[in-house]
Write a protein that holds these residues in place. Structure first.
Motif, PDB file in Angstrom:
ATOM      1  N   GLN A 204     -83.655 -31.330  35.603  1.00 47.11           N
ATOM      2  CA  GLN A 204     -82.624 -30.481  35.367  1.00 47.11           C
ATOM      3  C   GLN A 204     -81.550 -30.799  35.796  1.00 47.11           C
ATOM      4  N   VAL A 205     -81.447 -28.727  35.774  1.00 49.31           N
ATOM      5  CA  VAL A 205     -79.919 -28.466  36.668  1.00 49.31           C
ATOM      6  C   VAL A 205     -79.836 -28.282  37.637  1.00 49.31           C
ATOM      7  N   ASP A 206     -80.816 -28.106  37.931  1.00 49.13           N
ATOM      8  CA  ASP A 206     -80.903 -28.136  40.010  1.00 49.13           C
ATOM      9  C   ASP A 206     -80.930 -29.324  40.518  1.00 49.13           C
ATOM     10  N   ASP A 207     -81.414 -30.415  39.468  1.00 51.75           N
ATOM     11  CA  ASP A 207     -81.540 -31.409  40.122  1.00 51.75           C
ATOM     12  C   ASP A 207     -79.828 -32.131  40.288  1.00 51.75           C
ATOM     13  N   LEU A 208     -79.282 -32.114  39.664  1.00 49.34           N
ATOM     14  CA  LEU A 208     -77.896 -32.549  39.709  1.00 49.34           C
ATOM     15  C   LEU A 208     -77.308 -32.955  41.084  1.00 49.34           C
ATOM     16  N   ILE A 209     -77.505 -31.090  41.672  1.00 53.69           N
ATOM     17  CA  ILE A 209     -75.916 -31.348  42.714  1.00 53.69           C
ATOM     18  C   ILE A 209     -77.774 -31.989  43.861  1.00 53.69           C
ATOM     19  N   ARG A 210     -78.670 -32.007  44.032  1.00 57.64           N
ATOM     20  CA  ARG A 210     -79.956 -32.660  45.037  1.00 57.64           C
ATOM     21  C   ARG A 210     -79.374 -34.361  44.811  1.00 57.64           C
ATOM     22  N   PHE A 211     -79.699 -35.033  43.877  1.00 51.92           N
ATOM     23  CA  PHE A 211     -79.835 -36.380  43.142  1.00 51.92           C
ATOM     24  C   PHE A 211     -78.618 -37.241  43.982  1.00 51.92           C
TER      25      PHE A 211
ATOM     26  N   GLN B  91     -81.946 -26.723  28.284  1.00 52.62           N
ATOM     27  CA  GLN B  91     -81.183 -26.314  29.055  1.00 52.62           C
ATOM     28  C   GLN B  91     -79.673 -26.558  28.695  1.00 52.62           C
ATOM     29  N   LEU B  92     -78.248 -26.460  28.553  1.00 53.49           N
ATOM     30  CA  LEU B  92     -77.087 -26.736  28.740  1.00 53.49           C
ATOM     31  C   LEU B  92     -76.495 -26.459  29.828  1.00 53.49           C
ATOM     32  N   VAL B  93     -76.099 -27.571  30.399  1.00 56.57           N
ATOM     33  CA  VAL B  93     -75.144 -27.392  31.081  1.00 56.57           C
ATOM     34  C   VAL B  93     -73.125 -27.449  31.368  1.00 56.57           C
ATOM     35  N   SER B  94     -72.614 -26.426  31.138  1.00 54.54           N
ATOM     36  CA  SER B  94     -71.285 -26.465  30.857  1.00 54.54           C
ATOM     37  C   SER B  94     -70.769 -27.190  30.998  1.00 54.54           C
ATOM     38  N   THR B  95     -69.283 -27.943  29.977  1.00 54.88           N
ATOM     39  CA  THR B  95     -68.279 -29.074  30.596  1.00 54.88           C
ATOM     40  C   THR B  95     -67.412 -28.788  31.918  1.00 54.88           C
ATOM     41  N   GLU B  96     -67.124 -26.987  32.079  1.00 58.97           N
ATOM     42  CA  GLU B  96     -66.218 -26.823  32.755  1.00 58.97           C
ATOM     43  C   GLU B  96     -67.636 -27.208  34.819  1.00 58.97           C
ATOM     44  N   ALA B  97     -68.645 -26.458  34.523  1.00 55.15           N
ATOM     45  CA  ALA B  97     -69.424 -26.739  35.711  1.00 55.15           C
ATOM     46  C   ALA B  97     -69.069 -27.949  36.357  1.00 55.15           C
ATOM     47  N   LEU B  98     -69.855 -29.039  34.951  1.00 48.61           N
ATOM     48  CA  LEU B  98     -69.822 -30.396  34.702  1.00 48.61           C
ATOM     49  C   LEU B  98     -68.670 -31.112  36.157  1.00 48.61           C
ATOM     50  N   GLY B  99     -67.554 -30.664  35.723  1.00 50.54           N
ATOM     51  CA  GLY B  99     -66.432 -30.570  36.393  1.00 50.54           C
ATOM     52  C   GLY B  99     -66.198 -30.505  37.982  1.00 50.54           C
ATOM     53  N   LYS B 100     -66.742 -29.320  37.421  1.00 50.00           N
ATOM     54  CA  LYS B 100     -66.268 -28.518  39.684  1.00 50.00           C
ATOM     55  C   LYS B 100     -67.436 -29.804  40.241  1.00 50.00           C
ATOM     56  N   LEU B 101     -68.279 -29.479  39.659  1.00 55.68           N
ATOM     57  CA  LEU B 101     -69.726 -30.583  40.426  1.00 55.68           C
ATOM     58  C   LEU B 101     -69.083 -32.115  40.668  1.00 55.68           C
ATOM     59  N   PHE B 102     -68.697 -32.429  39.878  1.00 55.87           N
ATOM     60  CA  PHE B 102     -68.143 -34.106  40.028  1.00 55.87           C
ATOM     61  C   PHE B 102     -67.430 -34.293  40.908  1.00 55.87           C
ATOM     62  N   SER B 103     -66.076 -32.646  40.964  1.00 58.36           N
ATOM     63  CA  SER B 103     -65.398 -32.924  42.214  1.00 58.36           C
ATOM     64  C   SER B 103     -65.303 -32.897  43.581  1.00 58.36           C
ATOM     65  N   LEU B 104     -67.015 -32.327  43.804  1.00 58.17           N
ATOM     66  CA  LEU B 104     -67.280 -32.014  44.906  1.00 58.17           C
ATOM     67  C   LEU B 104     -67.605 -34.320  45.403  1.00 58.17           C
TER      68      LEU B 104
ATOM     69  N   ASN C 276     -73.460 -41.485  28.603  1.00 57.34           N
ATOM     70  CA  ASN C 276     -74.208 -42.125  26.927  1.00 57.34           C
ATOM     71  C   ASN C 276     -75.281 -41.090  26.589  1.00 57.34           C
ATOM     72  N   ALA C 277     -74.112 -40.356  25.552  1.00 63.35           N
ATOM     73  CA  ALA C 277     -74.735 -39.506  24.735  1.00 63.35           C
ATOM     74  C   ALA C 277     -73.804 -38.696  24.074  1.00 63.35           C
ATOM     75  N   CYS C 278     -74.323 -38.596  22.701  1.00 64.91           N
ATOM     76  CA  CYS C 278     -73.715 -38.707  21.514  1.00 64.91           C
ATOM     77  C   CYS C 278     -72.307 -36.968  22.369  1.00 64.91           C
ATOM     78  N   TYR C 279     -71.044 -36.879  21.281  1.00 65.61           N
ATOM     79  CA  TYR C 279     -70.547 -36.502  21.074  1.00 65.61           C
ATOM     80  C   TYR C 279     -70.033 -35.762  23.157  1.00 65.61           C
ATOM     81  N   SER C 280     -69.548 -36.101  23.906  1.00 66.65           N
ATOM     82  CA  SER C 280     -69.779 -36.217  25.216  1.00 66.65           C
ATOM     83  C   SER C 280     -68.044 -36.915  26.087  1.00 66.65           C
ATOM     84  N   GLU C 281     -67.230 -36.853  24.923  1.00 62.69           N
ATOM     85  CA  GLU C 281     -66.022 -37.083  25.343  1.00 62.69           C
ATOM     86  C   GLU C 281     -65.338 -35.495  25.774  1.00 62.69           C
ATOM     87  N   VAL C 282     -65.982 -34.532  25.135  1.00 58.49           N
ATOM     88  CA  VAL C 282     -65.032 -33.268  26.520  1.00 58.49           C
ATOM     89  C   VAL C 282     -65.619 -33.559  27.103  1.00 58.49           C
ATOM     90  N   GLN C 283     -66.927 -33.408  28.099  1.00 59.12           N
ATOM     91  CA  GLN C 283     -67.609 -33.621  29.297  1.00 59.12           C
ATOM     92  C   GLN C 283     -65.900 -35.160  30.077  1.00 59.12           C
TER      93      GLN C 283
END
Length: 240
Positions: free
Chosen positions: A48-55, A86-99, A110-117
């Motif tokens: 889930q979206v909330d899991d991303l920061i936790r994991f 539940q879609l998690v936005s490209t911008e939010a993912l960028g901010k997450l990985f910056s941390l 390993n997901a379709c059309y994921s080059e933009v992310q």
């Protein structure tokens, strides 16, 4: 020891994917490796979206591998509290990985059309691998087998990427052109590799209309026919 965190998400209202098989094959390649004690695989499913920061915080991974559905510019498909998409936005993912850029060396989407992310995340992570079109289950699994077989043997990420798409090509699957890599060495410039020949522009770039259509088809559970080498589509394609 390098930690590989595999995050899987297959929401109830999306096409069923062979995620368990993908994880099993990755683990099998590690068990067969002479360097198996140098790596640790951690798997988390129904993410889930909330899991991303936790994991990411708890596991502190070297490599993050996402296996699931992508929706182009609209984001990656995770699960909500009821197991729906539940879609998690490209911008939010960028901010997450910056941390976590001081910890994570490589992200594999390993997901379709994921080059933009991948483009967004690559602002912070030196190596990001993604898919520039739809990709079927078989091709996605073969890419993982090739990539991790090379990783366990001590190859660098660029060579692991090449091994991944070569593994698809050896099976006679035309989707070997689908994986793309965005990679740089710190302070030594940037490379973008989309096929065995390095290129500035990704192969088979999707139009805006196609990207919008991708999200619609994810929600409805229909398949999408790409314009490069995805007709007829393979069963279990990750874009729905």
């Amino acid at each position: 020891m390098k930690k590989i965190l595999i995050l899987g998400a297959n929401p109830k209202n999306t096409t069923n994917l062979r995620l368990d098989e993908e994880v099993r094959e990755i683990k099998k390649t590690l068990q067969l490796s002479l360097n198996r004690n140098d790596f640790q695989i951690i798997t988390e499913s129904a993410v889930q979206v909330d899991d991303l920061i936790r994991f990411l915080s708890n596991h502190q991974p070297t490599i993050v591998h996402f296996a699931g559905h992508g929706s182009g510019a609209d984001g990656l498909a995770l699960e909500d509290d009821s197991g729906q998409m539940q879609l998690v936005s490209t911008e939010a993912l960028g901010k997450l990985f910056s941390l976590f850029q001081h910890i994570i060396e490589c992200v594999l989407l390993n997901a379709c059309y994921s080059e933009v992310q991948a483009t967004e995340i690559h602002q912070h992570i030196d190596c990001v691998i993604a898919m520039n079109k739809a990709i079927g289950d078989k091709a996605a699994i073969k890419f993982s087998i090739g990539f991790y077989t090379a990783l366990w043997s001590g190859m660098n990420y660029k060579d692991c990427f090449h091994m991944g798409f070569t593994s698809i090509d050896l099976q006679g699957i035309p989707e070997y052109l689908t994986p793309v890599i965005k990679i740089r060495q710190r302070n030594q410039g940037e490379q973008s590799i989309n096929s065995p020949i390095s290129d500035e522009e990704p192969v088979g770039k999707q139009t805006v209309n196609q990207t919008n259509q991708n999200q619609t088809n994810i929600a409805s559970g229909n398949t999408v026919s790409g314009d490069f080498n995805f007709s007829p589509k393979q069963e279990g394609t990750k874009d729905t």
